[in-house]
Design an enzyme around this catalytic site. Structure first.
Site, PDB file in Angstrom:
ATOM      1  N   LYS A 184      -3.386  -0.144   1.008  1.00 45.68           N
ATOM      2  CA  LYS A 184      -4.678  -1.088   1.029  1.00 45.68           C
ATOM      3  C   LYS A 184      -5.939   0.099   1.569  1.00 45.68           C
ATOM      4  O   LYS A 184      -5.639   0.780   2.505  1.00 45.68           O
ATOM      5  CB  LYS A 184      -4.570  -1.944   2.020  1.00 45.68           C
ATOM      6  CG  LYS A 184      -3.527  -3.121   1.184  1.00 45.68           C
ATOM      7  CD  LYS A 184      -3.529  -4.582   2.064  1.00 45.68           C
ATOM      8  CE  LYS A 184      -2.506  -5.197   1.687  1.00 45.68           C
ATOM      9  NZ  LYS A 184      -3.026  -6.199   0.627  1.00 45.68           N
ATOM     10  N   ASP A 237      10.716  -9.839   5.983  1.00 48.34           N
ATOM     11  CA  ASP A 237       9.665  -9.569   4.728  1.00 48.34           C
ATOM     12  C   ASP A 237       8.355  -9.073   5.029  1.00 48.34           C
ATOM     13  O   ASP A 237       7.776  -8.214   4.486  1.00 48.34           O
ATOM     14  CB  ASP A 237       9.387 -11.147   4.183  1.00 48.34           C
ATOM     15  CG  ASP A 237       8.829 -11.149   2.869  1.00 48.34           C
ATOM     16  OD1 ASP A 237       9.025 -10.342   2.048  1.00 48.34           O
ATOM     17  OD2 ASP A 237       7.794 -11.860   2.632  1.00 48.34           O
ATOM     18  N   HIS A 242       5.344  -4.097   6.900  1.00 49.97           N
ATOM     19  CA  HIS A 242       3.889  -4.352   6.863  1.00 49.97           C
ATOM     20  C   HIS A 242       3.113  -4.264   8.109  1.00 49.97           C
ATOM     21  O   HIS A 242       2.349  -3.358   8.648  1.00 49.97           O
ATOM     22  CB  HIS A 242       3.248  -5.319   6.171  1.00 49.97           C
ATOM     23  CG  HIS A 242       3.843  -5.423   4.771  1.00 49.97           C
ATOM     24  ND1 HIS A 242       4.162  -4.441   3.881  1.00 49.97           N
ATOM     25  CD2 HIS A 242       4.299  -6.762   3.901  1.00 49.97           C
ATOM     26  CE1 HIS A 242       4.462  -4.683   2.818  1.00 49.97           C
ATOM     27  NE2 HIS A 242       4.666  -6.080   2.770  1.00 49.97           N
TER      28      HIS A 242
HETATM   29  C1  BG6 Z   1       5.015  -8.465  -0.042  1.00 42.65           C
HETATM   30  C2  BG6 Z   1       6.090  -9.725   0.555  1.00 42.65           C
HETATM   31  O1  BG6 Z   1       5.625  -7.533   0.750  1.00 42.65           O
HETATM   32  O2  BG6 Z   1       3.797  -8.979   0.588  1.00 42.65           O
HETATM   33  C3  BG6 Z   1       5.456 -11.084   0.273  1.00 42.65           C
HETATM   34  O3  BG6 Z   1       7.471  -9.596   0.165  1.00 42.65           O
HETATM   35  C4  BG6 Z   1       3.982 -11.206   0.551  1.00 42.65           C
HETATM   36  O4  BG6 Z   1       6.143 -12.301   0.539  1.00 42.65           O
HETATM   37  C5  BG6 Z   1       3.259  -9.881   0.183  1.00 42.65           C
HETATM   38  O5  BG6 Z   1       3.219 -12.344  -0.094  1.00 42.65           O
HETATM   39  C6  BG6 Z   1       1.738 -10.056   0.924  1.00 42.65           C
HETATM   40  O6  BG6 Z   1       0.957  -9.145   0.381  1.00 42.65           O
HETATM   41  P1  BG6 Z   1      -0.529  -9.126   0.336  1.00 42.65           P
HETATM   42  O7  BG6 Z   1      -0.920  -7.756  -0.282  1.00 42.65           O
HETATM   43  O8  BG6 Z   1      -0.986 -10.329  -0.584  1.00 42.65           O
HETATM   44  O9  BG6 Z   1      -0.994  -9.422   1.703  1.00 42.65           O
END
Ligand code: BG6
Length: 490
Positions: A184, A237, A242
């Site tokens: 990002k 997840d 993240h």
């Molecule tokens: C993914 C998850 O890694 O990231 C999902 O498995 C989640 O559950 C997604 O919705 C969120 O990504 P972003 O970029 O939309 O914040």
């Protein structure tokens, strides 16, 4: 105005396993198209899609065209470019257990191969190891790169096992473990902010920072993925990857250079310095939630078809880092589905001034707050206390210094998708924004005891209303420290 110079990559063969899946349709094909029209992908590159369906090349190219029509903006949809791009796409049916299918792939790759070859695993995690084994057997792994989507394991033991299986075939230097948050734009900007400016680094420690909040809120629920998600939950997840990666980039020491191992060494130190949360400590410093239904939307329990499910769709945590820099500055992390808005941000709250010379009534002094907005409206916002303009007394107000990236980037500028950078980095052979195996394992090592403590407690996650800010327990978690979450609003 910002200008960016596009440097074309070498022609490549990118083999995508699971090309008919959701990720490929929504992200991979569109982002490759954007890199193509920007002139970064040479026309003799090949995008070779694999899946189990019996499709001809032409049928799959038509599906790709449909995917582009649904995802690419009108302004960027240029029929001539689309045709050129589509002609780079090839489809091969692949059943992992069929030798014949592998032969077809092998002969296509051997026929006029490009020097860079990458295999992208966008398939169910259970297929990672069998596919890699086949690549090894056919000698396709020798000079190629391997891209692995998350989840990398389900816990420490399974991550180690997967690493062992993949590591038998690929060296670490050739493995690209994707965490798309690292691609990002604002996340990379966080590194520029911290390490290309003198302003913040002297203040970036517990002497000057009161606390840090990291939020990834989603307004969508699990939608059609309920049964799959029920074996995972928000901790695995979103937090294991993240959120912990965001925490690492916020907390790490300056690496000696912007290079894959230097960066990953520093992130690893942060992961290893996380104060373990076990047993009672885990229960006291975490909150789990599960969303209820709304009038027009089913709740999580209906969506996952498991009325007894204790899977969390929300989690909030108070995290401490045992280091000189951060002792005394807690990090509060939270993520959840079906919340009030779709937003992600890192919020740095500085300590208040030690003494106010102005008095308190008309002239409060707010702590400086730096908001690093990942999405939407990517940018930075620093709030400072200023004087209300005009004569008639001395009153203060909180004023934002706002830098929304789009505002500074010209009319034609488009916020690139995280995958655009990551896929091109694979082709360029740059691992800086990918996770190393020891990072993944350190993250699981910290996460596993928390999940274990939840399981042992026998308690269920707290319910929260759809489109709310999350469970009240999360409010209490931070209120205990006389602090409050920033509102989950855009
Ligand atoms: C993914 C998850 O890694 O990231 C999902 O498995 C989640 O559950 C997604 O919705 C969120 O990504 P972003 O970029 O939309 O914040």
């Amino acid at each position: 105005m910002m200008t960016s110079k596009i440097i074309p990559v070498d022609p490549f063969d990118l083999v995508i396993f699971g090309i008919t899946g959701d990720l490929a349709r929504r992200k991979l094909i569109p982002v490759l198209y954007y890199r193509f029209i920007d002139g970064q992908i040479p026309k003799n590159s090949r995008i070779i899609g694999l899946a189990r369906s019996e499709l001809t090349n032409e049928q799959f190219r038509n599906q790709s065209l449909e995917a582009l029509k649904q995802t690419v903006s009108e302004k960027d949809f240029d029929s001539e470019q689309v045709n050129h791009f589509i002609s780079c796409i090839h489809y091969i049916k692949n059943d992992v257990n069929s030798d014949e299918d592998w032969d077809t792939l092998q002969s296509l790759l051997k026929n006029a191969p490009n020097t860079v070859q990458a295999f992208y695993l966008s398939v169910a995690p259970g297929l990672f190891a069998p596919i890699v084994e086949q690549l090894g057997r056919l000698n396709l792994a020798e000079n190629s790169r391997l891209v692995v989507e998350k989840p990398f394991g389900h816990d420490l033991a399974s991550a180690k096992k997967l690493q062992y299986q993949i590591g038998n075939v690929y060296k670490e230097e050739a493995i690209y473990r994707i965490d798309h948050y690292l691609g990002k734009e604002t996340v990379q900007n966080l590194m520029a902010l911290r390490f290309a400016n003198k302003l913040f680094e002297p203040l970036w420690n517990s002497n000057h920072i009161d606390h840090i909040q990291i939020t990834a809120a989603e307004s969508l629920g699990v939608e059609g993925r309920g049964e799959y998600y029920d074996n995972i939950g928000a901790m695995r997840d979103m937090v294991q990857n993240h959120l912990l990666q965001l925490l690492c980039l916020t907390a790490m020491e300056p690496p000696y250079k912007f290079d894959a191992d230097a960066m990953r060494d520093e992130k690893l130190k942060v992961l290893r310095a996380l104060q373990p949360l076990m047993g009672e400590q885990a229960l006291r410093n975490t909150v789990r939630g599960q969303y209820l239904g709304a009038p027009d939307k089913p709740g999580y329990l209906e969506e996952c078809h498991n009325q007894g499910s204790q899977t969390e769709t929300y989690v909030a945590l108070k995290v401490k880092i045992n280091s000189w820099r951060w002792a005394g500055t807690p990090f509060y992390l939270r993520t959840g589905k079906r919340l009030r808005s779709q937003m992600a941000e890192i919020v740095i709250t500085f300590r208040s001034t030690p003494h106010s010379i102005f008095g308190q009534i008309d002239t409060p002094i707010w702590p400086n707050i730096l908001v690093i907005r990942l999405q939407p409206d990517e940018g930075l916002n620093l709030s400072i206390t200023t004087k209300d303009p005009g004569p008639g007394g001395f009153r203060t107000r909180e004023t934002p210094l706002d830098m929304t990236f789009a505002d500074n980037s010209g009319d034609d500028w488009r916020m690139p998708d995280a995958y655009e950078r990551l896929i091109m980095d694979v082709i360029r052979g740059n691992q800086t924004l990918f996770m190393r195996d020891d990072e993944v394992e350190a993250a699981w090592q910290w996460i596993d005891p928390i999940i274990q403590a939840w399981r042992n407690s026998g308690t269920a996650p707290e319910s929260y209303d759809s489109y709310s800010s999350g469970p009240t327990g999360a409010v209490e978690l931070i209120a205990r420290d006389h602090r409050r979450w920033r509102d989950v609003i855009v």
